[in-house]
Write an enzyme that holds these catalytic residues in place. Structure first.
Site, PDB file in Angstrom:
ATOM      1  N   ASP A  94     -11.992  -6.099  -0.533  1.00 55.08           N
ATOM      2  CA  ASP A  94     -12.942  -7.406  -0.437  1.00 55.08           C
ATOM      3  C   ASP A  94     -14.320  -6.919   0.090  1.00 55.08           C
ATOM      4  O   ASP A  94     -14.362  -5.965   0.944  1.00 55.08           O
ATOM      5  CB  ASP A  94     -12.122  -8.528   0.389  1.00 55.08           C
ATOM      6  CG  ASP A  94     -11.625  -7.863   1.755  1.00 55.08           C
ATOM      7  OD1 ASP A  94     -10.499  -7.413   1.638  1.00 55.08           O
ATOM      8  OD2 ASP A  94     -12.494  -7.991   2.650  1.00 55.08           O
TER       9      ASP A  94
ATOM     10  N   GLU B 274       0.769  -1.027  -0.154  1.00 56.71           N
ATOM     11  CA  GLU B 274       0.013   0.044  -0.021  1.00 56.71           C
ATOM     12  C   GLU B 274       0.988   1.194   0.042  1.00 56.71           C
ATOM     13  O   GLU B 274       0.632   2.155  -0.431  1.00 56.71           O
ATOM     14  CB  GLU B 274      -0.936  -0.023   1.285  1.00 56.71           C
ATOM     15  CG  GLU B 274      -1.960  -0.928   1.324  1.00 56.71           C
ATOM     16  CD  GLU B 274      -2.504  -1.155   2.645  1.00 56.71           C
ATOM     17  OE1 GLU B 274      -3.492  -2.133   2.924  1.00 56.71           O
ATOM     18  OE2 GLU B 274      -1.844  -0.648   3.787  1.00 56.71           O
TER      19      GLU B 274
HETATM   20  N1  ADE Z   1      -8.199  -4.997   4.933  1.00 53.81           N
HETATM   21  C1  ADE Z   1      -8.491  -5.504   3.777  1.00 53.81           C
HETATM   22  N2  ADE Z   1      -9.564  -6.207   3.939  1.00 53.81           N
HETATM   23  C2  ADE Z   1      -9.925  -6.321   5.055  1.00 53.81           C
HETATM   24  C3  ADE Z   1     -10.725  -7.025   6.044  1.00 53.81           C
HETATM   25  N3  ADE Z   1     -11.858  -7.883   5.323  1.00 53.81           N
HETATM   26  N4  ADE Z   1     -10.879  -7.028   7.280  1.00 53.81           N
HETATM   27  C4  ADE Z   1     -10.001  -6.150   7.837  1.00 53.81           C
HETATM   28  N5  ADE Z   1      -8.733  -5.571   7.289  1.00 53.81           N
HETATM   29  C5  ADE Z   1      -8.996  -5.599   5.972  1.00 53.81           C
END
Ligand code: ADE
Length: 263
Positions: free
Chosen positions: A221, A34
């Site tokens: 996600d 990142e």
């Molecule tokens: N960073 C990226 N996706 C995540 C998730 N589902 N839970 C916590 N941190 C994250």
């Protein structure tokens, strides 16, 4: 000592500081993938003679961009396992050490996050968090329950929001990438649109040391979607850093030349 509150000496000092142009920003990012696009975008250089205690993996990049001094701090790789030091413990430690060493005017915690289709989110959406709270600190005793949740508001940036095309939502933080049923209930109780592993910890330290903080989170996600979170996260991580990098650049460009009260 003058009483705190409106018109107090302390309130007047804060008002004064909010009217000075922002000159120093601190970007806190948990993962190398990142951080690197942003380091390259602003042509930041690694601090080889570290500001931090000897032996810690924390990495500071620094430089000037327009009228701003930019420091970007990444907690580095775990010294034993060699993976990014994600999560709330590393995030709070580097936030504390970086504020002490660098005295920034504003903190930007940038990173990736999970989001929810019930909140209308899609992969690569970028959120500016309005509030942050924890979803994995359950203390079912009156008042300790609220301490556990640790709800804090982000620094208010109405003009930035008007200008940039960012989604707004609440951010919920916990130390796991996945989500237990209890955490899911807390995330719903927090009314969160985004879920990460650092935001509320950065907010806690920023609040302790009275440094304004904002939170920019790009979605890798969809937690309530069909794909397993870890698979979807890894699949999208590199591509979504482009959206994160673009949003951070827009925010930094907007901040340049302004004071806190103009954000
Ligand atoms: N960073 C990226 N996706 C995540 C998730 N589902 N839970 C916590 N941190 C994250």
């Amino acid at each position: 000592m003058a009483p705190l509150g409106e018109g107090s000496e302390e309130a007047l000092v804060v008002q004064d500081e909010n009217r000075k142009p922002i000159s120093s920003i601190l970007i806190i990012i948990a993962m190398q993938t990142e951080a690197i696009p942003i380091v390259n975008k602003f042509q930041l250089k690694e601090d080889l003679d570290s500001t931090f205690p000897k032996g810690v993996p924390w990495v500071r990049y620094h430089g000037f961009y327009k009228d701003l001094r930019i420091n970007l701090v990444w907690p580095g790789k775990d010294s034993t396992l060699g993976v990014d030091s994600v999560g709330t413990i590393s995030a709070s430690l580097v936030t504390y050490a970086a504020i002490q060493a660098l005295q920034p005017d504003l903190i930007i915690n940038a990173g990736t996050a999970g989001s929810f289709k019930v909140k209308g989110a899609s992969i690569s959406d970028v959120f500016l968090a309005s509030d942050v709270a924890f979803h994995d600190r359950r203390i079912p005793i009156p008042v300790f329950d609220l301490y556990g949740v640790g709800l804090r508001q982000s620094f208010s940036t109405p003009n930035l929001l008007k200008e940039l095309n960012l989604k707004v939502g609440k951010l919920s933080t916990g130390d796991s990438l996945d989500m237990s049923p209890q955490e899911e209930a807390s995330i719903v109780a927090n009314d969160a649109s985004v879920k990460d592993m650092e935001g509320a910890a950065v907010a806690y330290v920023a609040d302790l040391l009275k440094v304004p903080a904002i939170f920019i989170k790009a979605v890798t996600d969809i937690v309530d979607g069909e794909k397993p979170t870890s698979e979807e996260f890894l699949q999208n991580l590199a591509a979504v850093t482009a959206a994160l990098d673009q949003a951070v650049t827009q925010v930094v460009d907007f901040i340049n030349g302004k004071c806190l009260s103009e954000l």
